[in-house]
Scaffold this motif. Structure first.
Motif, PDB file in Angstrom:
ATOM      1  N   TYR A 134       0.937  -1.330  -0.126  1.00 34.24           N
ATOM      2  CA  TYR A 134       0.344  -0.094   0.131  1.00 34.24           C
ATOM      3  C   TYR A 134       0.820   1.408   0.071  1.00 34.24           C
ATOM      4  CZ  TYR A 134       1.110   0.880   4.735  1.00 34.24           C
ATOM      5  OH  TYR A 134       1.695   1.044   6.107  1.00 34.24           O
ATOM      6  N   LYS A 135       1.995   1.071   0.016  1.00 35.76           N
ATOM      7  CA  LYS A 135       2.987   2.208   0.199  1.00 35.76           C
ATOM      8  C   LYS A 135       3.646   2.513  -1.146  1.00 35.76           C
ATOM      9  CE  LYS A 135       5.257   1.440   4.675  1.00 35.76           C
ATOM     10  NZ  LYS A 135       6.444   1.047   5.268  1.00 35.76           N
ATOM     11  N   TYR A 136       3.327   1.826  -2.368  1.00 35.51           N
ATOM     12  CA  TYR A 136       4.147   1.817  -3.380  1.00 35.51           C
ATOM     13  C   TYR A 136       3.448   1.560  -4.704  1.00 35.51           C
ATOM     14  CZ  TYR A 136       8.168   0.859  -0.345  1.00 35.51           C
ATOM     15  OH  TYR A 136       9.135   0.623   0.673  1.00 35.51           O
ATOM     16  N   GLY A 137       3.891   2.052  -5.874  1.00 35.79           N
ATOM     17  CA  GLY A 137       3.476   1.714  -7.013  1.00 35.79           C
ATOM     18  C   GLY A 137       3.846   0.206  -7.222  1.00 35.79           C
ATOM     19  N   ILE A 138       2.887  -0.753  -7.485  1.00 33.83           N
ATOM     20  CA  ILE A 138       3.216  -2.031  -7.586  1.00 33.83           C
ATOM     21  C   ILE A 138       3.290  -2.594  -9.047  1.00 33.83           C
ATOM     22  CG2 ILE A 138       2.687  -4.333  -6.969  1.00 33.83           C
ATOM     23  CD1 ILE A 138       3.950  -2.966  -4.717  1.00 33.83           C
ATOM     24  N   VAL A 139       4.137  -3.508  -9.672  1.00 41.03           N
ATOM     25  CA  VAL A 139       4.134  -3.846 -10.975  1.00 41.03           C
ATOM     26  C   VAL A 139       4.229  -5.340 -11.053  1.00 41.03           C
ATOM     27  CG1 VAL A 139       5.315  -1.469 -11.715  1.00 41.03           C
ATOM     28  CG2 VAL A 139       6.668  -3.886 -11.504  1.00 41.03           C
ATOM     29  N   GLU A 140       3.581  -5.851 -12.383  1.00 42.39           N
ATOM     30  CA  GLU A 140       3.451  -7.204 -12.416  1.00 42.39           C
ATOM     31  C   GLU A 140       3.944  -7.344 -13.661  1.00 42.39           C
ATOM     32  OE1 GLU A 140       2.229 -10.919 -14.193  1.00 42.39           O
ATOM     33  OE2 GLU A 140       0.738  -9.229 -14.023  1.00 42.39           O
ATOM     34  N   GLY A 141       4.958  -8.600 -14.062  1.00 38.06           N
ATOM     35  CA  GLY A 141       5.401  -8.738 -15.340  1.00 38.06           C
ATOM     36  C   GLY A 141       6.097 -10.239 -15.431  1.00 38.06           C
ATOM     37  N   LYS A 142       6.254 -10.251 -16.691  1.00 34.67           N
ATOM     38  CA  LYS A 142       7.157 -11.309 -16.999  1.00 34.67           C
ATOM     39  C   LYS A 142       8.493 -11.316 -17.283  1.00 34.67           C
ATOM     40  CE  LYS A 142       7.365 -13.308 -21.406  1.00 34.67           C
ATOM     41  NZ  LYS A 142       7.386 -13.293 -22.769  1.00 34.67           N
ATOM     42  N   PRO A 143       9.168 -12.306 -16.453  1.00 32.01           N
ATOM     43  CA  PRO A 143      10.785 -11.990 -16.327  1.00 32.01           C
ATOM     44  C   PRO A 143      11.423 -12.225 -17.678  1.00 32.01           C
ATOM     45  CG  PRO A 143      10.053 -13.583 -14.432  1.00 32.01           C
ATOM     46  CD  PRO A 143       8.995 -13.156 -15.567  1.00 32.01           C
ATOM     47  N   ILE A 144      12.289 -11.278 -18.448  1.00 30.80           N
ATOM     48  CA  ILE A 144      12.991 -11.510 -19.606  1.00 30.80           C
ATOM     49  C   ILE A 144      14.419 -11.755 -19.524  1.00 30.80           C
ATOM     50  CG2 ILE A 144      11.265 -10.558 -21.026  1.00 30.80           C
ATOM     51  CD1 ILE A 144      13.045  -8.230 -21.285  1.00 30.80           C
ATOM     52  N   GLU A 145      15.028 -11.400 -18.597  1.00 28.44           N
ATOM     53  CA  GLU A 145      16.288 -11.423 -18.195  1.00 28.44           C
ATOM     54  C   GLU A 145      16.447 -11.487 -16.862  1.00 28.44           C
ATOM     55  OE1 GLU A 145      19.487  -8.902 -19.546  1.00 28.44           O
ATOM     56  OE2 GLU A 145      18.322  -8.366 -21.336  1.00 28.44           O
ATOM     57  N   GLU A 146      17.566 -11.850 -16.249  1.00 23.97           N
ATOM     58  CA  GLU A 146      17.789 -11.748 -14.638  1.00 23.97           C
ATOM     59  C   GLU A 146      17.615 -10.208 -14.131  1.00 23.97           C
ATOM     60  OE1 GLU A 146      19.233 -14.174 -12.529  1.00 23.97           O
ATOM     61  OE2 GLU A 146      19.190 -12.888 -10.795  1.00 23.97           O
ATOM     62  N   GLY A 147      16.459 -10.163 -13.314  1.00 22.79           N
ATOM     63  CA  GLY A 147      16.140  -8.899 -12.709  1.00 22.79           C
ATOM     64  C   GLY A 147      15.187  -7.950 -13.676  1.00 22.79           C
ATOM     65  N   ARG A 154      11.891  -7.216 -16.162  1.00 22.98           N
ATOM     66  CA  ARG A 154      10.749  -7.806 -16.755  1.00 22.98           C
ATOM     67  C   ARG A 154       9.959  -6.818 -17.665  1.00 22.98           C
ATOM     68  NH1 ARG A 154      10.418  -8.057 -11.307  1.00 22.98           N
ATOM     69  NH2 ARG A 154      10.352  -9.940 -10.226  1.00 22.98           N
ATOM     70  N   LEU A 155       9.168  -7.627 -18.319  1.00 26.47           N
ATOM     71  CA  LEU A 155       8.269  -6.863 -19.380  1.00 26.47           C
ATOM     72  C   LEU A 155       6.767  -6.933 -18.575  1.00 26.47           C
ATOM     73  CD1 LEU A 155       8.418  -6.030 -22.395  1.00 26.47           C
ATOM     74  CD2 LEU A 155       7.659  -8.245 -23.009  1.00 26.47           C
ATOM     75  N   ILE A 156       6.527  -5.524 -18.127  1.00 24.34           N
ATOM     76  CA  ILE A 156       5.255  -5.388 -17.386  1.00 24.34           C
ATOM     77  C   ILE A 156       4.059  -5.541 -18.104  1.00 24.34           C
ATOM     78  CG2 ILE A 156       4.280  -3.474 -16.172  1.00 24.34           C
ATOM     79  CD1 ILE A 156       6.967  -2.637 -15.384  1.00 24.34           C
ATOM     80  N   ASN A 157       3.172  -6.148 -17.301  1.00 23.12           N
ATOM     81  CA  ASN A 157       1.867  -6.435 -17.634  1.00 23.12           C
ATOM     82  C   ASN A 157       0.810  -5.599 -16.963  1.00 23.12           C
ATOM     83  OD1 ASN A 157       2.335  -8.982 -19.172  1.00 23.12           O
ATOM     84  ND2 ASN A 157       2.436 -10.176 -17.340  1.00 23.12           N
ATOM     85  N   SER A 158       0.844  -5.080 -15.827  1.00 24.81           N
ATOM     86  CA  SER A 158       0.062  -4.192 -15.172  1.00 24.81           C
ATOM     87  C   SER A 158       0.777  -3.506 -14.192  1.00 24.81           C
ATOM     88  CB  SER A 158      -0.954  -5.130 -14.352  1.00 24.81           C
ATOM     89  OG  SER A 158      -0.714  -6.169 -13.483  1.00 24.81           O
ATOM     90  N   LEU A 159       0.128  -2.264 -13.659  1.00 25.47           N
ATOM     91  CA  LEU A 159       0.672  -1.482 -12.659  1.00 25.47           C
ATOM     92  C   LEU A 159      -0.331  -0.997 -12.022  1.00 25.47           C
ATOM     93  CD1 LEU A 159       2.111  -0.237 -15.776  1.00 25.47           C
ATOM     94  CD2 LEU A 159       3.560   0.791 -14.187  1.00 25.47           C
TER      95      LEU A 159
END
Ligand code: G1P
Length: 293
Positions: A169-182, A184-189
């Protein structure tokens, strides 16, 4: 692809969490040992190759402007009293970069602060650094890590880290697919979701590489959380049009926007410095003993 030369640093916030310290002086000027927080942020940007620092500032923030300007009276006084070593120390601060100041006349959110910089940024990709988070990485500065990802993919990059689920609840949260170590390609924010609604525990930690396209999008982003224009909401709209990446930032992160994080940052930095580490470790060990009894 254009090189990233400019960084926007929003500094107009009131610093409510640090009142009364922030009644008359900016929270960004609070020191970690003997250096103000904002100087660490600027140094991170400069170490990453940034040349122009664009502060989005507000009323009661003059100390920041003064800090990055020359101080001839002080230099004169220092020279006269034989304290030459301090003369360079204070002069170098002003020579680090070109500094530009924009006044955000009313505080309508982070997205609004970024929008204020449009006419100075122009048609170039740019970095954004928020002053509440310090990232310590001596060899590979935080924002520089995002700039490297930008150099490879040429699109928006958000700096992220994993946070405990109860803190989403303190942050912008992102969800995505890892494409390389660390990376991600983001799906949603989503901006500051409650833990049960958070799509992941990957949080945006105040570092962004944005493209000028964000300005156009910010202008049509509806007001979000807290009735403010949220950068995260604009990024969610951008995501509908093009890909966005996230990069887990490597380094030690301090959230200096709250009291405990600030105190911890001071202890950590004091323990890293040659001139303070021995004395401070002694104090900590003594205190720990005292508390343990
Ligand atoms: C802002 C952003 C949020 C981000 C955070 C990082 O929130 O809106 O998405 O995760 O910075 O520090 P603030 O902390 O300014 O409320």
């Amino acid at each position: 692809m254009k090189k990233i030369r400019k960084a926007v640093i929003p500094v107009a916030g009131f610093g409510t969490r640090f009142l009364p310290a922030t009644k008359a002086s900016p929270k960004e000027m609070m020191p970690i040992v003997d250096k103000p927080i904002i100087q660490y942020i600027v140094e991170e940007a400069v170490a990453s190759g940034i040349e122009d620092i664009i502060f989005v500032t507000g009323r009661h923030k003059r100390a920041i402007t003064d800090h990055f300007d020359y101080a001839p009276e002080l230099e004169y006084a220092l020279k006269k009293s034989g304290k030459e070593e301090y003369v360079n120390l204070i002069r170098e601060i002003s020579d680090m970069a070109n500094f530009v100041y924009i006044r955000q006349k009313e505080q309508l959110g982070l997205g609004h602060a970024i929008l204020m910089a449009e006419h100075v940024v122009g048609d170039e990709p740019f970095a954004v650094l928020l002053g509440d988070e310090l990232i310590y990485n001596e060899t590979n500065p935080g924002i520089g890590q995002l700039m490297e990802v930008y150099a490879k993919y040429g699109k928006t990059v958000l700096g992220t880290t994993e946070v405990p689920k109860e803190e989403t609840y303190k942050y912008g949260i992102v969800e995505g697919k890892p494409i390389e170590e660390g990376i991600r390609l983001i799906n949603s924010l989503v901006e500051k979701p409650e833990p049960e609604e958070a799509p992941s525990t990957s949080a945006i930690i105040g570092r962004y590489v944005l493209t000028p396209k964000i300005f156009k999008i910010l202008k049509r982003t509806p007001l979000g959380k807290g009735g403010e224009l949220q950068l995260t909401d604009a990024l969610a709209l951008l995501r509908e049009e093009e890909v966005i990446y996230s990069k887990d930032i490597e380094g030690i992160r301090h959230d200096t926007g709250n009291k405990i994080g600030y105190i911890k940052a001071i202890i950590d930095f004091a323990l890293l410095r040659e001139d303070t580490k021995d004395d401070v470790s002694k104090i900590i060990l003594e205190k720990a003993k005292e508390i343990g009894q």
